[in-house]
Structure formats: structure tokens, C-alpha cells
Design a protein around this motif. Structure first.
Motif, PDB file in Angstrom:
ATOM      1  N   LEU A 182       0.388  -1.662   0.505  1.00 49.42           N
ATOM      2  CA  LEU A 182       0.092  -0.111  -0.004  1.00 49.42           C
ATOM      3  C   LEU A 182       0.504   1.423  -0.050  1.00 49.42           C
ATOM      4  O   LEU A 182       1.914   1.392   0.250  1.00 49.42           O
ATOM      5  N   ALA A 183       0.628   2.509  -0.834  1.00 49.00           N
ATOM      6  CA  ALA A 183       0.971   3.695  -0.611  1.00 49.00           C
ATOM      7  C   ALA A 183       0.450   5.037  -0.559  1.00 49.00           C
ATOM      8  O   ALA A 183      -0.668   4.474  -1.580  1.00 49.00           O
ATOM      9  N   LYS A 184       0.223   5.966   0.518  1.00 44.85           N
ATOM     10  CA  LYS A 184      -0.634   6.835   0.154  1.00 44.85           C
ATOM     11  C   LYS A 184      -0.019   7.738  -0.913  1.00 44.85           C
ATOM     12  O   LYS A 184       1.513   7.973  -1.117  1.00 44.85           O
ATOM     13  N   VAL A 185      -0.463   8.551  -1.139  1.00 42.35           N
ATOM     14  CA  VAL A 185      -0.229   9.525  -2.250  1.00 42.35           C
ATOM     15  C   VAL A 185      -0.554  11.346  -1.200  1.00 42.35           C
ATOM     16  O   VAL A 185      -1.503  11.749  -0.891  1.00 42.35           O
ATOM     17  N   TRP A 186       0.920  11.926  -1.445  1.00 38.73           N
ATOM     18  CA  TRP A 186       0.649  13.294  -0.768  1.00 38.73           C
ATOM     19  C   TRP A 186       0.631  14.277  -2.592  1.00 38.73           C
ATOM     20  O   TRP A 186       1.217  13.975  -3.563  1.00 38.73           O
ATOM     21  N   PRO A 242       1.344  19.958  -9.987  1.00 40.15           N
ATOM     22  CA  PRO A 242       1.370  19.835  -9.339  1.00 40.15           C
ATOM     23  C   PRO A 242       2.432  18.504  -9.184  1.00 40.15           C
ATOM     24  O   PRO A 242       3.243  17.136  -9.998  1.00 40.15           O
ATOM     25  N   LEU A 243       3.690  18.381  -7.738  1.00 37.41           N
ATOM     26  CA  LEU A 243       4.298  16.949  -7.369  1.00 37.41           C
ATOM     27  C   LEU A 243       4.039  16.044  -6.849  1.00 37.41           C
ATOM     28  O   LEU A 243       3.106  16.169  -5.342  1.00 37.41           O
ATOM     29  N   TYR A 244       3.558  14.209  -7.187  1.00 40.90           N
ATOM     30  CA  TYR A 244       2.760  13.225  -6.287  1.00 40.90           C
ATOM     31  C   TYR A 244       3.840  13.313  -5.830  1.00 40.90           C
ATOM     32  O   TYR A 244       4.628  12.131  -6.518  1.00 40.90           O
ATOM     33  N   LEU A 245       3.692  12.209  -4.688  1.00 35.58           N
ATOM     34  CA  LEU A 245       4.751  11.220  -3.334  1.00 35.58           C
ATOM     35  C   LEU A 245       3.697  10.209  -3.309  1.00 35.58           C
ATOM     36  O   LEU A 245       3.240  10.407  -2.606  1.00 35.58           O
ATOM     37  N   LEU A 246       4.786   8.713  -3.858  1.00 33.65           N
ATOM     38  CA  LEU A 246       3.898   7.688  -2.070  1.00 33.65           C
ATOM     39  C   LEU A 246       4.597   7.993  -1.851  1.00 33.65           C
ATOM     40  O   LEU A 246       6.188   7.727  -2.183  1.00 33.65           O
ATOM     41  N   ASP A 247       4.700   7.270  -1.265  1.00 34.83           N
ATOM     42  CA  ASP A 247       4.651   6.378   0.461  1.00 34.83           C
ATOM     43  C   ASP A 247       3.932   5.260   1.570  1.00 34.83           C
ATOM     44  O   ASP A 247       2.804   5.492   1.324  1.00 34.83           O
ATOM     45  N   CYS A 248       4.671   4.860   1.474  1.00 32.10           N
ATOM     46  CA  CYS A 248       5.017   3.030   1.897  1.00 32.10           C
ATOM     47  C   CYS A 248       3.909   3.306   3.340  1.00 32.10           C
ATOM     48  O   CYS A 248       3.921   2.338   3.995  1.00 32.10           O
ATOM     49  N   ASP A 249       4.561   3.877   4.034  1.00 32.97           N
ATOM     50  CA  ASP A 249       4.164   4.593   5.681  1.00 32.97           C
ATOM     51  C   ASP A 249       2.635   4.880   6.164  1.00 32.97           C
ATOM     52  O   ASP A 249       1.820   5.688   6.421  1.00 32.97           O
ATOM     53  N   VAL A 250       2.239   2.909   5.877  1.00 33.87           N
ATOM     54  CA  VAL A 250       0.808   3.354   5.583  1.00 33.87           C
ATOM     55  C   VAL A 250       0.543   2.445   6.363  1.00 33.87           C
ATOM     56  O   VAL A 250       0.903   0.422   6.215  1.00 33.87           O
ATOM     57  N   GLU A 251      -0.699   2.105   8.204  1.00 35.99           N
ATOM     58  CA  GLU A 251      -1.592   1.267   8.406  1.00 35.99           C
ATOM     59  C   GLU A 251      -2.047   0.019   6.880  1.00 35.99           C
ATOM     60  O   GLU A 251      -2.787   0.668   6.645  1.00 35.99           O
ATOM     61  N   GLY A 252      -1.610  -1.016   7.578  1.00 31.83           N
ATOM     62  CA  GLY A 252      -2.273  -1.681   6.732  1.00 31.83           C
ATOM     63  C   GLY A 252      -0.673  -2.753   6.205  1.00 31.83           C
ATOM     64  O   GLY A 252      -1.003  -4.093   5.522  1.00 31.83           O
TER      65      GLY A 252
END
Length: 735
Positions: free
Chosen positions: A218-222, A230-240
Motif C-alpha cells: 500500500l502507498a498513500k499519495v502526497w 503538482p508533484l505527487y509523492l508515494l509513501d509506504c508508511d501506511v496502516e495495513g
């Protein structure tokens, strides 16, 4: 009571028309709005505005306005704004940014980018160097990516950027008492960065999932705003996610090969999924280096699912819309993975694509049937794109030779890898005093025409004395910066006061100052100047024509030879010949690079030819009046004209690296002794080095436009993006 006083306050206030209409909260909100878009980072007057709020904390917080404002109340901001007369400046900056963001119809992109307006470019990169306060970059590749999207913003090119968010970023560098590099990783507070959760059309924060044979990632998007981009950054520090997967995107270029392929899976496949969740439908996918080369596979899957295409038909279609840029001529710089890792991470996607394991592996091999060949990210990037480019003319030649086996039926000159030479974002790297000088002598709209060579010809009209004084002021600022850094380094190592005091006095403002700053890989030969030690000692001990060197740069944590290079140069401070004349500045980053490139007299670059793909640090020096002394490699091979800098060697390389190194070291000493030093110290009756200043003017006039990121992005639009989006006829080689 005076109308410029507020009841209960002893502080004089601005005139009624500048403050009565705005409350402390409204003033504070305007500054917050400015801080939340990185547009501020390339506008020196806005940077100065934040600095003036609290100069000490500004420096301590790595020039981070979000962090600075989080420590202040609206009332404190209003008080400081009153003391420093900032009201009008805040209002002007806020209005300028709003106008910039709204004004999209009169930009170069609006006129020239055609079909990209409805089908933007999706620009993928593993790192972005926007500003030192956003530590999601390590070096040249990231800074190039940052400059690319900033120029896309300035030109109004429809583009969105996709990367990864590293909450520990790249390492902070410290040298111990023995001069050995130590790495430290610091947690970045999300709340102190100008970013927010990316949301779908319903306002829901976006999280994407990527299937692997080992489970789901899973990856949330900033969302980070960089001017109009717009710069979209994916982050795997996600619950789950599993604990180890929550750490997956914590460090840039950290971990083992399994970490690397998982990061690249998130960047490529996760990045495309994020675009779909955002309902962004690109006309072009630009893969900046092989790290994101899994992205086209996910786009192919979408086309097969949405439009019923076969794998082969979808591949052909997606490849037409894909641009691939390769950045390294060094074989070790291209990621390669074993088949079991590829299958573990791409197995579910492969099954959805309806292809076999052998077919998938073949996409990443030069020889598809060779089971002993590893899967290479550059190979799949080249195979899944129809427009590929290197980043300088010479690098294009090297890349065509390196990858010629992919097209065995073509002669080398017809290999479909062209070149678009890198450039730098002028507003980000140009010192404010130099900008004011250009404002005075160039046409009023010069900043809108930075990529046009005619813009810079009026540099020749700048008064030589004024240009020299401006340069020396920047040089003095650099030396003050270095002295602060050196004394701080001594204190951190608990050295005695004698050492601290000596650090405060290093370097001579009147001496020829040579800078060298880059990644400390052995092929970049940071110690080449020491190969002819007797000649170098004679030069460094000359009291009538003093020479001094400033070094900076990091070695990869696993690069022991690179660390030894750093140690050898840093410890020269203990040698009486070199003490105070050769310094090593720790923790090379955008801030250090900015000071160095704005203040040195000469920028030294001496890699083994042809292993420098492009190099951009020397291009930043050009803008600020410094001169380059470089091997004829990368960008300098197409930039040097004999009168706009200095060349080491004649553009040849020896088969034996030891012989080549010795030859280049000898020529470096010759150039320093016979060309650079005499020219620098040849002064007229007014103390001006007229011929040196003439060469400074030649450098700016002949190189500033050619090596600006505005020119680079315009080249990508004209020769790659519009072709890939179907807006122009094919120009495969971009040459």
C-alpha cells in the motif's frame, strides 16, 4: 494617539493604508499560503521575506518557511512585520504568486505545447531536488528533476510529476576526527513540509495498492505544489503494510536489492495507479532514468483492460507515448535484478498482462533468451519507449554504443537514442546580486526569454568593474559561509579553540578560489590535482599568486574507495602546506552547492572521459560569472569554445586508465600554471583583470541560454513530448 500606533502596543505600526485593512491572522494566512507552494524557493525577494521574520531560526531550520511559521503565532508575525516593515512586501509576494498561478494563457506552453493541454506529461523520477528544506534528493539526478519541473512551471508546460516520499531522505554527512565520512539519517516531520494528502474527486485521501506474490503493498499519495506543477509523492508508511514495508520508502537509495526493486515497483506501477485515482490521463509518460521503467507495464495493463487490446497492440501504443531518458554511461549505474525477484514483484501484473515469465524477463534483457542475463531496468525502459535520449551530445554517442546490441540490425549511428542536453533552472541558481545586474543591463523581459541566446548578448555591455565587484561580493559571501561551516565542524568534533579559531580564518578573499563539489565516486577523480605533487606544492606555496581550493561532496555509504578520497582531501588541513588553503565542507546539499557555484572563481571538473553523462554544476557557475575548467566531457564537450573557460586535455582518452589519469593530471597542472593563474592575476592600473572579466562575459553570453532548463524543457516539448502525444511528426533521435 498617533494613527500609526495600536492601543496596547509600544511598537510603531505601518501607515493606516498598509495595515488597517489586514488582521494578524489574515497576514499570517498569506504567509502560510506562500509557504505551501515551493514557488517561493526560486524568488529571492520572497526568500528574504521569510528570512527577515527570524534570521537565526531561518538558518537553523534549513530555510524552511513551513517550520518557521509553525513556531510563530499570528500576533508574533504581525509584530515582526511591523518592526521590519514587511506588510507591503508580504502583500506584493502573495499577489505575485496568485497572478503567476492564474496566468496560464499567455505562457510559452500555452502557445507551443499544443495537445499537451488536454493530455499532460507525466514525469516520473526517483528523486526531486527542489530546495534544501525538502530532503527527497541525493544529488545531480534529483536536482535535474527539480529544475525540470520548475522550468515546466515557468514555461507553462502541462506536466505532473510523480516520485517517492522519503521520510528520512538521503543521509546527512559528518566527518569524524580522522576525516572519515559518517552517515546520519534524520526523520522528516511531514507537518513541516509543504505537502498535503492527495485527494480524489470526492475529497477522499488516495491510497493505491500493488499486488505482489508476497502480498499487497500500500502507498498513500502526497501532493506538493511546485509553482504550476503538482508533484505527487508515494509513501509506504501506511496502516495495513507490514512493518518492513512501512519502512520501504523511508530512505533514498538505501537498503538492499530487494528494497530497490520494491521502491521501483511503487514508483512505476504505484505512480500510474495514483494518476488513475486522480483521474489524470497523460498523453506522455516521461521516465527519467530506469527507476520508473515498470510504469509502462501498468499502462499496458490499463489499455488491455479498458480497451480490449492484446498485449502486443497495447505495448505498441503505450511505447509511442513513452519517453525514456538515460543518465549514466557507467554500467554499474543501471539497476539489474534476478529473475526470482522480478517474478515475486511483477508476477501478478504479468498474469494480468497474459504473458509468460520468459516473455517478461525478455523485456529486461538485451538477449531475451539468455537465461543467465539479469533483468535490467534501462533495457525495459528502452524497449517500452519509442523516444529515448541521453543528456548530452557525447553521452548520446556513448549510449548508442553501450546499447547497440538491442538493435543488432542497425549501424551504431542509427541506434534510436538521441540527446537533449541538460540545463539548469536559472532563477534557482542565479545569485540575487547577479540578477540585479542583469535587470540593469539586459532587456526588461529577459527572464521570460532565458532560453534564447539573443537575450544574453547584452552581457557584453555590463561595465567590467561592476561585474568584477559583484563577483567579489559573492566570493566574500562564500568565504564567510565556508568559515562558519568549518568552525562548526571543528566544534562538533570537540577540537580545541585553536583549531576553531583557525577554521574561522581559512581562505584568502584575494586568492584565486577553485571549487570542486560532486558525488565522490572514484571515476570523478577528486584527487587528480595531487598526482603531480611537486608541481602542485610549488603552485600552492606561491605567495604572490595564491591559489586555494574548496571541496564538498558525499560518497555512497557503501563506497569505501569514495570515502577514502574524501578522507585524503579533508585531512590535508593538517599539512602545513595546505592548511587554510584547502578545505572540505561537510554535507553537500543544494544550499552548499548554491553558495559554491555562486562564489568561486573557477569550477573544476575532471572525470575520466567519457563517464560524465552531462553534469550541471558547472552550468550554475556560468550564470554567476565563474569560469569552468573541465575535461572535455558531458556538457563541456559541446560548450567550450576556447574563450569561455578552460579545457583539460584535448578530448581524448587512453585505453589504459593509469596512463590517462597521469596525462590528465599533467595537463591540469599545465592549464592552472600557464593559463588560469596568469590570466587571473594580470591586472590593469585599476586592479581589474580585464582579460579574465572578458572571459567571464564570453562564458555568460555563449552558454547561459544554451544550458538553461528552459531551453532543455522546450527541447523536450518540441522533440519528444509533442511527438509522443501525437501532436507532431516523428523525430525519433531528437538530434
Amino acid at each position: 494617539m498617533s494613527q500609526t500606533e495600536i492601543p496596547g502596543s509600544s511598537v510603531s505600526q505601518p501607515p493606516r493604508d498598509s495595515w488597517m485593512e489586514i488582521t494578524p491572522q489574515a497576514l499570517y494566512d498569506k504567509l502560510v499560503t506562500l509557504s505551501r507552494n515551493l514557488w517561493w524557493s526560486w524568488h529571492p525577494e520572497v526568500v528574504a521575506l521569510f528570512r527577515d521574520l527570524d534570521p537565526v531560526r531561518w538558518r537553523q531550520l534549513d530555510h524552511n518557511p513551513v517550520a518557521l511559521l509553525s513556531e510563530m503565532t499570528p500576533e508574533q508575525v504581525a509584530q515582526r512585520a511591523s518592526e521590519m516593515v514587511l506588510y507591503t512586501r508580504i502583500n506584493q509576494a502573495h499577489r505575485r504568486m496568485k497572478d503567476y498561478l492564474k496566468n496560464t494563457q499567455s505562457t510559452w506552453g500555452a502557445r507551443e505545447a499544443g495537445v499537451l493541454g488536454s493530455m499532460p506529461v507525466a514525469y516520473f523520477s526517483a528523486e526531486f531536488g527542489i530546495h534544501e528544506s525538502v530532503p527527497i534528493y541525493s544529488g545531480g539526478l534529483g536536482v535535474l528533476s527539480g529544475d525540470h519541473i520548475k522550468s515546466a512551471s515557468g514555461l507553462g508546460v502541462p506536466l505532473v510529476a510523480i516520485g517517492l516520499f522519503y521520510d528520512q531522505g538521503y543521509f546527512k554527512q559528518h566527518l569524524d576526527i580522522d576525516g572519515w565520512q559518517q552517515e546520519e539519517y534524520l526523520d522528516t516531520k511531514v507537518e513541516n513540509l509543504a505537502m498535503e494528502p492527495a485527494r480524489d474527486k470526492n475529497g477522499k485521501p488516495i491510497t493505491v495498492s500493488i499486488d505482489t506474490l508476497d502480498g499487497q503493498l500500500l502507498a498513500k499519495v502526497w501532493l506538493m505544489r511546485v509553482g504550476r506543477v503538482p508533484l505527487y509523492l508515494l509513501d509506504c508508511d501506511v496502516e495495513g503494510n507490514r512493518p518492513e514495508d512501512r519502512e520501504l520508502t523511508s530512505r533514498l537509495y538505501g537498503g538492499d536489492v530487494r528494497t530497490r526493486i520494491r521502491q521501483e515497483l511503487v514508483l512505476g506501477v504505484g505512480g500510474v495507479k495514483a494518476l488513475r485515482a486522480l483521474e489524470i490521463f497523460p498523453g506522455v509518460y516521461h521516465l527519467n532514468e530506469g527507476h520508473s521503467a515498470f510504469a509502462p507495464l501498468e499502462v499496458i495493463r490499463e489499455r488491455m483492460s479498458d480497451d480490449g487490446l492484446s498485449f502486443d497492440d497495447a505495448l505498441r501504443d503505450v511505447a509511442q507515448h513513452t519517453v525514456f531518458t538515460t543518465h549514466t554511461p557507467v554500467p554499474a549505474g543501471h539497476d539489474r535484478f534476478e529473475g526470482k525477484l522480478v517474478e515475486e514483484h511483477l508476477g501478478p501484473l504479468r498474469q494480468q498482462l497474459g504473458i509468460s515469465y520468459e516473455q517478461l524477463m525478455g523485456l529486461g534483457r538485451v538477449e531475451p533468451q539468455n537465461e543467465n542475463e539479469l533483468f535490467c531496468m534501462t533495457v525495459i525502459g528502452l524497449k517500452l519507449s519509442r523516444r529515448a535520449n541521453a543528456v548530452s551530445s557525447l553521452h548520446g554517442y556513448v549510449s548508442r554504443r553501450m546499447w547497440s546490441h538491442l538493435w543488432p540490425w542497425r549501424v551504431e549511428e542509427e541506434i534510436p537514442i538521441g540527446h537533449i542536453t541538460n540545463g539548469v533552472h536559472v532563477p534557482s541558481w542565479l545569485a540575487h546580486p547577479m540578477q540585479m545586474l542583469y535587470d540593469k543591463y539586459l532587456d526588461s523581459d529577459w527572464q521570460d526569454r532565458m532560453g534564447d541566446g539573443k537575450t544574453w548578448q547584452k552581457v557584453y555591455s555590463i561595465d567590467p568593474g561592476e561585474l568584477w565587484e559583484t563577483h567579489n561580493a559573492l566570493k566574500s559571501r562564500l568565504l564567510e559561509f565556508v568559515r562558519r561551516r568549518m568552525s562548526r565542524q571543528c566544534r562538533r568534533r570537540n577540537e580545541d579553540e585553536t583549531a576553531v579559531e583557525a577554521a574561522r580564518m581559512v581562505l584568502d578573499p584575494s586568492a584565486l578560489t577553485i571549487g570542486f563539489a560532486r558525488r565522490f565516486a572514484t571515476y570523478k577523480r577528486a584527487d587528480l590535482f595531487l598526482k603531480n605533487l611537486d608541481h602542485f606544492l610549488e603552485m600552492i606555496d606561491d605567495v604572490n599568486h595564491p591559489v586555494q581550493f574548496i571541496f564538498a561532496g558525499k560518497a555512497h555509504p557503501a563506497d569505501e574507495p569514495g570515502k577514502k578520497l574524501i578522507q585524503g582531501i579533508a585531512n590535508l588541513r593538517h599539512d602545513p602546506h595546505f592548511a587554510g588553503k584547502i578545505v572540505f565542507v561537510e554535507d553537500y546539499d543544494i544550499n552548499v552547492g548554491r553558495h559554491l557555484t555562486q562564489g568561486v572563481d573557477v569550477w573544476l571538473n575532471n572525470p575520466r572521459r567519457p563517464l560524465e553523462a552531462s553534469g550541471t554544476s558547472g552550468q550554475k557557475v556560468v550564470l554567476n560569472g565563474g569560469l569552468n575548467c573541465s575535461i572535455l566531457d558531458g556538457w563541456w564537450a559541446e560548450a567550450f569554445n576556447g574563450m569561455n573557460g578552460f579545457a583539460i586535455g584535448h578530448g581524448m582518452q587512453h585505453r589504459d586508465t593509469a596512463i590517462g589519469d597521469a596525462r590528465d593530471a599533467e595537463d591540469l597542472m599545465r592549464v592552472l600554471k600557464d593559463e588560469i593563474i596568469p590570466l587571473f592575476y594580470d591586472r590593469d592600473a585599476d586592479g581589474l583583470p580585464k582579460q579574465w572579466i572578458g572571459r567571464m562575459s564570453n562564458s555568460i553570453a555563449t552558454l547561459a541560454a544554451r544550458f538553461s532548463a528552459h531551453r532543455m524543457v522546450m527541447d523536450y516539448v518540441k522533440h519528444a513530448y509533442l511527438v509522443a502525444a501525437g501532436g507532431l511528426s516523428s523525430d525519433m533521435n531528437m538530434r
